[in-house]
Design an enzyme around this catalytic site. Sequence first.
Site, mmCIF file in Angstrom:
data_model
loop_
_atom_site.group_PDB
_atom_site.id
_atom_site.type_symbol
_atom_site.label_atom_id
_atom_site.label_comp_id
_atom_site.label_asym_id
_atom_site.label_seq_id
_atom_site.Cartn_x
_atom_site.Cartn_y
_atom_site.Cartn_z
ATOM 1 N N SER A 262 -89.126 -20.815 23.185
ATOM 2 C CA SER A 262 -89.974 -19.740 22.685
ATOM 3 C C SER A 262 -90.300 -20.045 21.242
ATOM 4 O O SER A 262 -89.720 -20.933 20.634
ATOM 5 C CB SER A 262 -89.245 -18.399 22.759
ATOM 6 O OG SER A 262 -88.205 -18.378 21.809
ATOM 7 N N LYS A 263 -91.239 -19.307 20.716
ATOM 8 C CA LYS A 263 -91.595 -19.547 19.323
ATOM 9 C C LYS A 263 -90.386 -19.357 18.421
ATOM 10 O O LYS A 263 -90.234 -20.018 17.407
ATOM 11 C CB LYS A 263 -92.714 -18.588 18.908
ATOM 12 C CG LYS A 263 -94.064 -19.064 19.405
ATOM 13 C CD LYS A 263 -95.136 -18.041 19.161
ATOM 14 C CE LYS A 263 -96.335 -18.360 20.035
ATOM 15 N NZ LYS A 263 -97.099 -17.176 20.385
ATOM 16 N N ARG A 264 -89.550 -18.421 18.815
ATOM 17 C CA ARG A 264 -88.356 -18.138 18.030
ATOM 18 C C ARG A 264 -87.458 -19.377 17.881
ATOM 19 O O ARG A 264 -86.937 -19.666 16.823
ATOM 20 C CB ARG A 264 -87.555 -16.994 18.706
ATOM 21 C CG ARG A 264 -87.689 -15.693 17.946
ATOM 22 C CD ARG A 264 -86.653 -15.596 16.888
ATOM 23 N NE ARG A 264 -86.922 -14.902 15.647
ATOM 24 C CZ ARG A 264 -87.680 -15.342 14.636
ATOM 25 N NH1 ARG A 264 -88.437 -16.403 14.756
ATOM 26 N NH2 ARG A 264 -87.725 -14.724 13.505
ATOM 27 N N SER A 265 -87.315 -20.093 18.990
ATOM 28 C CA SER A 265 -86.426 -21.248 18.941
ATOM 29 C C SER A 265 -87.164 -22.490 18.449
ATOM 30 O O SER A 265 -86.775 -23.614 18.708
ATOM 31 C CB SER A 265 -85.822 -21.509 20.327
ATOM 32 O OG SER A 265 -86.836 -21.711 21.284
ATOM 33 N N GLY A 266 -88.266 -22.257 17.753
ATOM 34 C CA GLY A 266 -88.963 -23.372 17.150
ATOM 35 C C GLY A 266 -89.800 -24.193 18.102
ATOM 36 O O GLY A 266 -90.088 -25.357 17.850
#
Length: 493
Positions: A262-266
């Site tokens: 996800s965007k969160r995990s880069g």
Amino acid sequence: MTEVRTRFAPSPTGFQHLGGFRTAFFAYLLAKKHGGQFLLRIEDTDRERLVPGAIRFIVEELGWLGIQIDEGPSREELKAIGELWDGAPEIGGPCGPYIQSLKLKRYKEVAEELISKGFAYRCDCTPEMLERERAEQMARRELPGYSGYCRTREVSADRPHVVRFKIPQKRALTLNDAVRGRVHWDSIPLRDTVLLKSDGFPTYHLAAMVDDHDMRISHVLRGVEWLSSAPVHLLLYEALGWQPPIFAHFPLVNGTDGKKLSKRSGALNARQVREMGYLPETVLNFVSLIGWAPGEGSNQEIFTRDELIKSFSLEGINQASGVFDATKMAWMNGLYIRNLSVGEFIERCKPYMELAGVQVPAEQFAALAPHVQERVKALTEVAPMLDFLADKPLTREMDSMFQKGIDAPKAREVLNRSLVVLEALPDFTVEAIDQALRGVATELGLKAGPAFGVLRVAVTGKTITPPLFESFAVLGKDTVLSRIRETLDLIPA
RNA sequence: GGCCCCAUCGUCUAGCGGUCUAGGACGCUGGCCUCUCACGCCGGAAACAUGGGUUCGAGUCCCAUUGGGGUCACCA
């Protein structure tokens, strides 16, 4: 086997990360391997999460990656939803529309059919009611979920309502998954799910099944996150009397945190990776190696697109989810860059040079390109490596000059002697410079490394550059001499 | 929590009962090459989650445990 038709069916809710493009690529590979078609379908049924421009992003990045779309939204369809852009390709096809918001009537028809056959029903429970029901269930520590309150009520079509699918709880089901084999449910742990929302739009379950059927999709390739709802889909096909496609649930691609990408995990998206200086062939090759391997004892991991098409198979898909390792992708990009012809390399660098605002005369670029090529892992690294060729004042990392036994007087000595020797050269060739400068080092009792280090910083401003003599030759005698003189002025006597 | 999926070096993986003292790649690391940085070459450390079975024989088959993940929305 009948015709192989696969599809990539993203919802235009933002920028797809590479995991999404991997799924698209696998679908493309399977279709191409069997001489079939790869389609693009836009699943824009969630009005609230729509992101303008997302479709363009998807189409353009698929294009960059060279993933050819055989059937997909036509310009007219794009225009109809206000998402047409200049230069949008005309795709189209015989099974359109390929944008779900354009075929609402069709979904409604199917929903009505399901109701009339007794497989679905209207439900006018309000969000508040559902919320309260959920809260009560939680309080009793029960599993939250719709009770089926409206199953036996006759909700009028005139009232605001949703259409729910009757999920038989006590029903055993088996899915024959192309990558996971038999997946079995003794009972279905899902409640009556919504098929048609109160705004008239279908949910994924309805829309995707209808479209996969309408578009004659033979293989549905999707992430395992869909496995839990596969029973709904199987049941839907059954209720409609349709032949279900072959399902293939792919392993997820996780971030380094082990969680779904996800965007969160880069997670990176295709555009970012392009901007970072990655080659599309790198991205495709690398991404296809997460969760897939040629098998049969093969160790091959560098593949052209055609080789991928030839080697790809659903049997080679792994069960276990993988982790996206950006480091390895960087290595692979370096490899692909090195394998480019020099001309191709220069050509591909152009947009990045422009973006970086570094202007290098074509001849000079060409002369140093082979040396740069084997030194970079991304196209964006080229500009900073060559900006010393630009006709601009140099910023020098002076401190780095004084090392390994080189102090200011010694540095002056190196520069002064080099000045004399280089000035005397009739031909400013690599060989001549090489010979002259080595002479200076020997003369001053210095090792080549430290001595050349001084010259490197003096003439290029940096400690890391393409080979010195080549760089000097390309720069030309005048520039080299004047830069050495400049440096002399900067060194305390 | 229910259901489902998964489990070989740090990471991507090969392995589809004996050829496994487990192979390759990235990364890490020792060395060579060398004007910096790279490239290239040679070498090294590094894994079958655990416990039961089945079998003459298990990394490979079965079960359990543990661990990880997914999913349980009028999101896809």
